[in-house]
Scaffold this active site. Structure first.
Site, PDB file in Angstrom:
ATOM      1  N   CYS A 103      43.316  32.668 -35.900  1.00 35.62           N
ATOM      2  CA  CYS A 103      42.006  32.227 -35.464  1.00 35.62           C
ATOM      3  C   CYS A 103      42.019  31.998 -33.942  1.00 35.62           C
ATOM      4  CB  CYS A 103      41.585  30.997 -36.262  1.00 35.62           C
ATOM      5  SG  CYS A 103      39.820  30.645 -36.251  1.00 35.62           S
ATOM      6  N   THR A 104      41.388  30.945 -33.481  1.00 35.41           N
ATOM      7  CA  THR A 104      41.298  30.711 -32.039  1.00 35.41           C
ATOM      8  C   THR A 104      42.568  30.089 -31.452  1.00 35.41           C
ATOM      9  OG1 THR A 104      40.159  28.630 -32.465  1.00 35.41           O
ATOM     10  CG2 THR A 104      38.786  30.580 -32.023  1.00 35.41           C
TER      11      THR A 104
END
Length: 193
Positions: A103-104
């Site tokens: 993800c981030t």
């Protein structure tokens, strides 16, 4: 293998737990039985986006002593990528053989300079945020570019763990783990540069 699993305020715990639940299973195979990990952070407790709290067992370790550093994502990454103390701490992982994110978490790898001249991915809603940090954003599930492995959004954390099980021990072991997890899916969109 010794892993640093990095947590921070504003983390998405499914990013972390999906990966952890899979990678924990490395310890059942002879080749990787000695795998260990520390849950690391800058504070002894972190709070996720929804208010759940988890204890960290190692505060601000020198990351260079690990073989793999894992960074989950979450809304907290937006502020943390600008946090000099956190970014400088991540930079102590420069010599680590595997730098991994889901993800981030890739934004944090990028802020530390680990994605320079690399291709990478992240959550589909954050592709534009990742662009300044890497050579190219590939809109896919998992990207391995050299010693850096980035994965897409949240549930991709399970696919990432399975990808590493295959890399570290093999396909037969992946079948065992997937059966234990009752996980019938095969990840699509794995790019190795």
């Amino acid at each position: 293998m010794k892993m640093a699993l990095v947590l921070f305020n504003g983390v998405t715990f499914l990013d972390f737990v999906g990966f952890y639940d899979v990678i924990y299973r490395l310890r059942q195979f002879d080749k990787t039985r000695e795998t260990t990990w520390d849950i690391c952070g800058l504070t002894e407790e972190v709070t996720d986006e929804l208010g759940m709290q988890v204890k960290v067992n190692v505060i601000k370790p020198e990351l260079s002593k690990y073989d793999l550093v894992f960074l989950p994502g979450g809304m907290g990454t937006r502020k943390l990528k600008e946090d000099l103390e956190f970014v400088e701490w991540l930079r102590t992982a420069e010599s680590v053989p595997y730098k991994v994110s889901v993800c981030t978490g890739s934004l944090l790898l990028g802020a530390a300079g680990f994605l320079k001249d690399k291709t990478a991915t992240t959550h589909p809603n954050a592709y534009e945020l990742l662009e300044p940090y890497c050579k190219e954003v590939i809109k896919t599930r998992i990207v391995k570019d050299g010693n850096v492995i980035t994965a897409g959004g949240v549930a991709t954390s399970i696919d990432l763990g399975i990808f590493l099980i295959e890399r570290f021990v093999g396909k037969e072991e992946v079948s065992i783990v997937k059966k234990q997890l009752d996980y019938p899916y095969t990840a699509k969109g794995i790019v190795e540069v």
